[in-house]
Enzyme design. Structure first.
Site, short mmCIF file in Angstrom:
data_model
loop_
_atom_site.label_atom_id
_atom_site.label_comp_id
_atom_site.label_asym_id
_atom_site.label_seq_id
_atom_site.Cartn_x
_atom_site.Cartn_y
_atom_site.Cartn_z
CG LEU A 195 8.77 -17.20 -3.86
CD1 LEU A 195 8.73 -17.28 -2.28
CD2 LEU A 195 9.81 -15.81 -4.04
CG ASP A 214 -2.12 1.00 0.95
OD1 ASP A 214 -2.13 1.62 0.12
OD2 ASP A 214 -2.74 1.37 2.11
CG HIS A 242 -0.72 2.54 -9.24
ND1 HIS A 242 -0.80 2.09 -7.91
CD2 HIS A 242 -1.54 3.43 -9.50
CE1 HIS A 242 -1.89 2.62 -7.41
NE2 HIS A 242 -2.42 3.45 -8.44
C1 IPE Z 1 -5.47 -2.68 -0.08
O1 IPE Z 1 -5.31 -1.32 -0.41
C2 IPE Z 1 -5.58 -3.18 -1.40
C3 IPE Z 1 -4.18 -3.64 -2.12
C4 IPE Z 1 -2.91 -3.09 -1.59
C5 IPE Z 1 -4.22 -4.27 -3.32
P1 IPE Z 1 -6.08 -0.07 -0.30
O2 IPE Z 1 -5.56 1.12 -0.58
O3 IPE Z 1 -7.15 -0.69 -1.50
O4 IPE Z 1 -6.89 -0.22 1.08
P2 IPE Z 1 -7.59 0.88 1.97
O5 IPE Z 1 -8.75 1.37 0.99
O6 IPE Z 1 -6.89 1.81 2.04
O7 IPE Z 1 -8.31 -0.11 2.93
C1 IPE Z 2 -1.60 0.34 -3.24
O1 IPE Z 2 -1.43 1.83 -3.36
C2 IPE Z 2 -1.64 -0.33 -4.74
C3 IPE Z 2 -3.36 -0.54 -4.86
C4 IPE Z 2 -4.21 -0.74 -3.92
C5 IPE Z 2 -3.65 -1.17 -6.15
P1 IPE Z 2 -2.77 2.73 -3.13
O2 IPE Z 2 -3.12 3.19 -4.90
O3 IPE Z 2 -3.83 2.09 -2.47
O4 IPE Z 2 -1.91 3.90 -2.60
P2 IPE Z 2 -2.33 4.94 -1.57
O5 IPE Z 2 -2.93 4.18 -0.51
O6 IPE Z 2 -3.42 5.88 -2.46
O7 IPE Z 2 -1.51 5.90 -1.34
MG MG Z 3 -3.92 2.48 -0.53
#
Ligand code: IPE
Ligand code: IPE
Ligand code: MG
Length: 251
Positions: free
Chosen positions: A142, A31, A48
């Site tokens: 792995l 995240d 990303h």
């Molecule tokens: C969790 O992250 C999902 C992934 C890392 C793929 P999110 O960014 O979607 O989660 P929330 O919305 O902060 O809980």
């Molecule tokens: C995690 O990073 C990637 C996915 C959930 C696909 P985020 O896109 O959730 O990044 P933040 O949480 O908005 O910083």
């Molecule tokens: Mg996120």
């Protein structure tokens, strides 16, 4: 000391962890890509992209130290709520990643697996995912499971539906329903529960990831955004894990 198994190098690498109790299965909620980018006044897409780059070092390190299963949360059942443009970028990056990296992963004996319901994805994504799974299916190193359109609740609901069907047609008796039977109806049926769950970016929640499987996992949270996460952070998480006392309800 651990052997560097990648790039045919015999160089030994020293990590400050006990080789004999490395977790078999580590799950990661990757995240913080968006915030990483925003802090640099870059578009979320750059976050990303940087997030994809971070995978290489983490997978390599996990493989070198003998982790058997690495499960990576890449797209949740809730992530469809994001703007269409971001969802399609994530799909595009997944295809690009697989096209670019599977060869190297295969060479290093990594098996690629997917958990989640990918039927909802476009054909091009499904095709690339299936290609990667097929190419690496006989590898013995792995196992990297990518969680795609994964939701812990959906997984449990689907398991209940299948068990109910089997019960209705007489294949399963109600008395036979126990924890191991339920586990065998999950996406993770052949994978042990994760000993360690890591979440980056400072959020202290599980966001619908591996709800059943994490019943007794150790959680490790860090403020680091996913694009900045490296093999060294993984080692630090494992080192902290090795200092935890796991009691499983005992004393
Ligand atoms: C969790 O992250 C999902 C992934 C890392 C793929 P999110 O960014 O979607 O989660 P929330 O919305 O902060 O809980
Ligand atoms: C995690 O990073 C990637 C996915 C959930 C696909 P985020 O896109 O959730 O990044 P933040 O949480 O908005 O910083
Ligand atoms: Mg996120």
């Amino acid at each position: 000391m651990f052997k560097n198994l990648w790039n045919n190098s015999n160089k030994e690498i020293s990590y400050n962890i006990n080789k004999d109790c490395v977790p078999n299965h580590i799950a990661i909620i990757m995240d913080g890509n968006g915030r990483w980018a925003t802090e640099r006044t870059l578009p979320r897409s750059a976050g990303h992209r940087a997030g994809v780059e971070a995978l290489r070092d983490v997978i390599k390190t996990a493989s070198n130290i003998g982790v058997k299963y690495l499960t990576l949360y890449a797209f949740s059942t809730e992530n469809w709520k994001r703007p269409e443009s971001e969802v399609s970028l994530l799909m595009k990056l997944l295809i690009e990643y697989l096209r670019k990296e599977v060869k190297e992963l295969h060479k290093n004996n990594v098996r690629i697996n997917v958990i989640g319901d990918i039927k909802q994805f476009q054909d091009e994504v499904i095709e690339e995912v299936n290609k990667a799974i097929n190419k690496t299916k006989n590898n013995t190193g792995l196992c990297v499971s990518i969680a795609l359109n994964y939701g812990g609740r959906l997984e449990i609901v689907n398991a209940i539906k299948h068990i109910a069907e089997n019960s209705k047609n007489g294949a399963i008796e109600i008395e036979d329903i126990n924890e191991s039977l339920v586990s065998s109806f999950l996406y993770t049926k052949n994978i042990p529960d994760p000993e360690l769950l890591i979440r980056t970016s400072g959020e202290i929640r599980i966001s619908n990831f591996l709800l059943w499987q994490c019943a007794y996992s150790e959680f490790w949270f860090t403020d680091i955004y996913w694009p900045d996460f490296t093999g060294e952070h993984l080692i630090k998480a494992i080192s902290d894990y090795q200092n935890r006392s796991r009691r499983f309800g005992g004393i």
